[in-house]
Motif scaffolding. Structure first.
Motif, PDB file in Angstrom:
ATOM      1  N   ARG A   1      -4.026   7.706   5.079  1.00  0.00           N
ATOM      2  CA  ARG A   1      -2.691   8.338   5.332  1.00  0.00           C
ATOM      3  C   ARG A   1      -2.155   8.075   6.755  1.00  0.00           C
ATOM      4  N   CYS A   2      -1.054   7.498   7.000  1.00  0.00           N
ATOM      5  CA  CYS A   2      -0.483   7.030   8.101  1.00  0.00           C
ATOM      6  C   CYS A   2       0.506   8.215   8.689  1.00  0.00           C
TER       7      CYS A   2
ATOM      8  N   GLU B   1       6.569  -0.402   1.442  1.00  0.00           N
ATOM      9  CA  GLU B   1       7.578  -0.465   2.452  1.00  0.00           C
ATOM     10  C   GLU B   1       7.521  -1.502   3.435  1.00  0.00           C
TER      11      GLU B   1
ATOM     12  N   ASP C   1       4.492  10.915   1.899  1.00  0.00           N
ATOM     13  CA  ASP C   1       3.233  10.428   2.613  1.00  0.00           C
ATOM     14  C   ASP C   1       3.348   8.964   2.726  1.00  0.00           C
ATOM     15  N   ARG C   2       2.975   8.272   3.739  1.00  0.00           N
ATOM     16  CA  ARG C   2       2.793   6.863   3.861  1.00  0.00           C
ATOM     17  C   ARG C   2       1.290   6.643   3.813  1.00  0.00           C
TER      18      ARG C   2
END
Length: 72
Positions: free
Chosen positions: A26-27, A62, A45-46
């Protein structure tokens, strides 16, 4: 016939779940990456994927490009 079909699905589900990774990268908002259990991911979440990674959840790209083996 219905019971037979249900039985096949029941046996197939655990094998399919074994393909999903237990952890995701997760970023965070500050750009730091942390490995977290997939169950802790929330909408928005990214997640960062690297070549060879299994995709831990549904989402949209993205940034960047790649190819994914969707055969399962």
């Amino acid at each position: 016939m219905h019971m037979k079909a249900s039985g096949k699905r029941t046996h197939a589900a655990p094998a399919h779940l074994d393909l999903a990774p237990a952890l995701a990268r997760r970023c965070e908002s500050d750009g730091a990456e942390h490995e977290v259990p997939v169950a802790e991911l929330q909408a928005g979440d990214r997640v960062v994927l690297r070549p060879g990674d299994r995709v831990p959840t549904d989402g949209k790209v993205e940034d960047g490009t790649s190819a994914v083996d969707e055969s399962m």
